[in-house]
Design an enzyme around this catalytic site. Structure first.
Site, short mmCIF file in Angstrom:
data_model
loop_
_atom_site.label_atom_id
_atom_site.label_comp_id
_atom_site.label_asym_id
_atom_site.label_seq_id
_atom_site.Cartn_x
_atom_site.Cartn_y
_atom_site.Cartn_z
N CYS A 1 -3.33 11.07 8.36
CA CYS A 1 -3.54 9.87 9.16
C CYS A 1 -3.88 10.25 10.59
O CYS A 1 -4.50 9.49 11.32
CB CYS A 1 -2.30 9.01 9.13
SG CYS A 1 -0.83 9.97 9.42
N GLU B 1 -11.88 4.38 9.46
CA GLU B 1 -11.13 5.51 8.91
C GLU B 1 -11.84 5.98 7.65
O GLU B 1 -12.02 5.20 6.71
CB GLU B 1 -9.70 5.10 8.57
CG GLU B 1 -8.89 6.27 8.02
CD GLU B 1 -7.43 5.93 7.76
OE1 GLU B 1 -7.16 4.97 7.02
OE2 GLU B 1 -6.55 6.65 8.29
N GLU C 1 3.58 2.10 8.87
CA GLU C 1 2.72 3.06 9.58
C GLU C 1 1.43 3.17 8.78
O GLU C 1 1.47 3.48 7.58
CB GLU C 1 3.41 4.42 9.71
CG GLU C 1 4.73 4.36 10.51
CD GLU C 1 4.59 3.73 11.90
OE1 GLU C 1 3.51 3.81 12.50
OE2 GLU C 1 5.59 3.12 12.37
N GLY D 1 0.82 3.77 4.58
CA GLY D 1 -0.40 3.75 3.76
C GLY D 1 -1.51 3.08 4.55
O GLY D 1 -1.43 3.00 5.78
P1 NAD Z 1 -2.98 3.36 0.12
O1 NAD Z 1 -3.01 2.20 1.03
O2 NAD Z 1 -4.03 3.48 -0.92
O3 NAD Z 1 -1.58 3.40 -0.65
C1 NAD Z 1 -0.37 3.40 0.06
C2 NAD Z 1 0.71 2.90 -0.87
O4 NAD Z 1 0.47 1.52 -1.12
C3 NAD Z 1 0.72 3.60 -2.23
O5 NAD Z 1 2.03 3.75 -2.69
C4 NAD Z 1 -0.03 2.62 -3.09
O6 NAD Z 1 0.30 2.73 -4.46
C5 NAD Z 1 0.48 1.32 -2.52
N1 NAD Z 1 -0.34 0.16 -2.86
C6 NAD Z 1 -1.67 0.10 -3.04
N2 NAD Z 1 -2.02 -1.16 -3.38
C7 NAD Z 1 -0.87 -1.89 -3.41
C8 NAD Z 1 -0.55 -3.23 -3.71
N3 NAD Z 1 -1.51 -4.10 -4.06
N4 NAD Z 1 0.73 -3.61 -3.63
C9 NAD Z 1 1.69 -2.74 -3.28
N5 NAD Z 1 1.47 -1.44 -3.01
C10 NAD Z 1 0.19 -1.03 -3.08
O7 NAD Z 1 -2.93 4.67 1.04
P2 NAD Z 1 -2.95 6.20 0.61
O8 NAD Z 1 -4.34 6.52 0.16
O9 NAD Z 1 -1.82 6.56 -0.28
O10 NAD Z 1 -2.65 6.90 2.00
C11 NAD Z 1 -3.63 7.00 2.97
C12 NAD Z 1 -3.47 5.96 4.06
O11 NAD Z 1 -2.18 6.07 4.62
C13 NAD Z 1 -4.43 6.19 5.21
O12 NAD Z 1 -4.89 4.96 5.67
C14 NAD Z 1 -3.57 6.88 6.24
O13 NAD Z 1 -4.03 6.75 7.57
C15 NAD Z 1 -2.26 6.20 6.02
N6 NAD Z 1 -1.15 7.03 6.52
C16 NAD Z 1 -0.57 6.67 7.69
C17 NAD Z 1 0.45 7.43 8.23
C18 NAD Z 1 1.12 7.05 9.52
O14 NAD Z 1 2.17 7.57 9.82
N7 NAD Z 1 0.53 6.14 10.28
C19 NAD Z 1 0.90 8.56 7.53
C20 NAD Z 1 0.30 8.90 6.32
C21 NAD Z 1 -0.74 8.11 5.83
#
Ligand code: NAD
Length: 544
Positions: free
Chosen positions: A328, A426, A294, A266
């Protein structure tokens, strides 16, 4: 205990279906899309294999038609987390002792179920619930998740077979690749159904147990993935599906002494916060938790004056705008030499302007909606900034409209300032920012690319000149964990280009490879002495 007596089937990448007009897969997927869109389901938590409904519900809508409710979903509380943790610890006792090939068989069966009878449901729910085209859903929710589940079995087998090579006479040395003690917290992002299905399953394959917390905006497809795992014979409690307010659930999960690791994908900000919270609880844990995360990217394309213009234009378009730039790995900054820009601009603008955007059920569309209102707002703010800046010019797109769905046009911005926010941060949407550099500043441009952003996930170089390719590869060695030469920076394939980045982009543990799986075992070294000594003095002690 883990043994490797049996050889697992050799994995092959799952063939990607075309969904071209007239194909049976297209007809069958369309039928499933109609079926799912025509009903509203109710999504519970799944704890110890049982559906748990709390009565406190939220709505799950289509991003491209936000008045259309696909499902209601139940929000768990501290009480459900307590029960999930207790259950997982009971399940661990049986599962962690099961021979590895039995665990592997569950994953292989899940892969076959997804490749066959569940493919349409998981693809259609990803299309409707995460606004993906048929092709984007197929390469993610079907092909990549099938690959993760099959290739991980192959890599697990390799890990189990890894044993000490040297045994002194009379000695047998062994390594017992033990599952982690406790549970792994798998927190998954909205943008890839495959990542969602992989993060809880990888520690489970290695004999551990997981609490899986999907993103609020992918619960719909993720629920069906959980059903596939259950149908494949995953014992109750090995993976518990916990949904609800992320912060509240996390506050109940992190202080558990059974917490053994985080498998996270995330944004960087959430990862930093989680790491900090784990540190606050360190004295509570029985083991130091494994941390695999990641995170974000600011992925680049650098073009040399010798680049093939046609290949570059296609890479920029596909790399930046497929799945609305919400990968990502999406290309979101590019560096183009002055001598090429006049030949790149027109075909790029024409190509971008020809992109059709809309509902994923209309198969003519190349793009659909961004995931939700908050993404829509944040992306459109970047576009507004480009509109109002004297340093930036929007050469394609720039429009957005959320009246029916969260639609943002594919947008190309040219920035005079190579360090504008749009070149560094990003955006996670369909916005590509380009900087045009003087041809004789190639070396300086590579340095600039390396130092512009905190991220280091993916990147690409386009050149025909071999020396230029070598130089870019050397200067940008740490700027990307996945580096592409004359190819777009997206679309990594399991088993071929293991995925992950360094710096602010993550711990670089390469999902879908043995490097990742090794994090979910804690080896025990065993030495057996067949002929132990019967007296204590050493030979040097003879005589004076
Ligand atoms: P996000 O950070 O909003 O959410 C990711 C996860 O974290 C979700 O399950 C969300 O519910 C959880 N989350 C959010 N706040 C939280 C908290 N306070 N406590 C615990 N969990 C919490 O990200 P997103 O919008 O779902 O995904 C996009 C992001 O993920 C982008 O930054 C992208 O680059 C990254 N990403 C990275 C890869 C990689 O392999 N590097 C792959 C896919 C996505």
């Amino acid at each position: 205990m883990a043994s490797a007596i049996f050889t697992a089937p050799t994995p092959q990448n799952e063939p990607v279906r075309s969904y071209a007009p007239g194909t049976p897969e297209r007809e069958s997927l369309k039928k499933k899309l109609d079926e799912l869109a025509g009903q509203q389901i109710d999504i519970p938590l799944i704890i110890d294999g049982k559906e748990v409904r709390t009565g406190d519900t939220g709505n799950y809508v289509m991003p491209h038609d936000h008045r259309h409710v696909l499902a209601t979903w139940h929000k768990g509380t501290a009480k459900e987390i307590e029960s999930a943790i207790a259950t997982s610890q009971r399940a661990w006792k049986g599962w962690s002792l099961l021979p590895w090939e039995d665990r592997a068989a569950v994953m292989l069966k899940a892969a076959d179920l997804l490749a066959g009878p569940w493919r349409d449901t998981v693809n259609a729910s990803t299309m409707l619930g995460q606004s993906k085209t048929a092709h984007q859903a197929e390469i993610d929710a079907a092909a990549e998740l099938i690959d993760f589940w099959r290739f991980n079995v192959h890599y697990a087998e390799k890990i189990y077979k890894e044993q000490p090579e040297i045994n002194d006479p009379g000695i047998w040395n062994r390594i017992d690749h033990r599952p982690l003690e406790g549970f792994v917290y798998a927190i998954t992002p909205f943008n890839f159904t495959s990542i969602a299905g992989n993060l809880p399953a990888a520690p489970a394959l290695m004999g551990g147990v997981s609490l899986w917390k999907p993103s609020r905006t992918s619960i719909y497809s993720n629920y069906f993935v959980m059903k596939v795992l259950q149908e494949a014979g995953l014992p109750d409690g090995v993976i518990n599906f916990v949904i609800g307010d992320s912060a509240a659930l996390t506050n109940s999960i992190l202080p558990s002494p059974h917490y053994a690791g985080l498998h996270y994908t995330g944004s960087t900000e959430v990862f930093l916060m989680l790491w900090q919270k784990m540190a606050e609880n360190l004295r509570i844990y029985r083991n130091y938790p494994r941390i695999v995360g990641e995170t974000g990217g600011k992925d680049f394309v650098v073009a040399h004056s010798s680049a093939d213009v046609d290949a570059l234009v296609v890479a920029l378009t596909r790399g930046a705008f497929e799945y609305q730039g919400q990968k990502c790995s999406a290309d979101s900054r590019a560096y183009i030499p002055e001598s090429l820009w006049s030949r790149v601009k027109e075909p790029l603008v024409d190509m971008v302007n020809s992109i059709k955007m809309g509902d994923p059920r209309d198969f003519r569309n190349f793009m659909c909606a961004v995931i939700d209102n908050s993404a829509f707002k944040s992306i459109s703010e970047y576009i507004d900034e480009a509109k109002s800046s004297a340093d930036m010019e929007i050469v394609a797109g720039g429009g957005y409209d959320d009246s029916k769905g969260y639609f943002i046009e594919p947008t190309v911005v040219v920035s005079k300032d190579p360090k504008t926010r749009l070149m560094c941060e990003e955006i996670f949407g369909p916005v590509l920012t380009l900087h045009v550099y003087p041809d004789n500043k190639w070396a300086e441009m590579l340095e600039l690319c390396d130092t512009t952003s905190a991220y280091a996930l993916t990147g690409a170089v386009f050149a025909r000149d071999r020396a230029a390719l070598e130089e870019a590869g050397r200067v940008l060695r740490y700027t990307a964990g996945n580096f592409y030469i004359n190819d777009k920076p997206t679309g990594a394939v399991v088993g071929q280009q293991p995925f992950g980045g360094g710096r602010a982009s993550g711990t670089n543990d390469k999902a879908g490879s043995s490097l990742n799986l090794i994090r979910w075992v804690s080896p025990r070294t065993m030495k057996e002495n067949f002929v132990p000594p019967k007296d204590y003095p050493y030979p040097y002690m003879g005589g004076k």
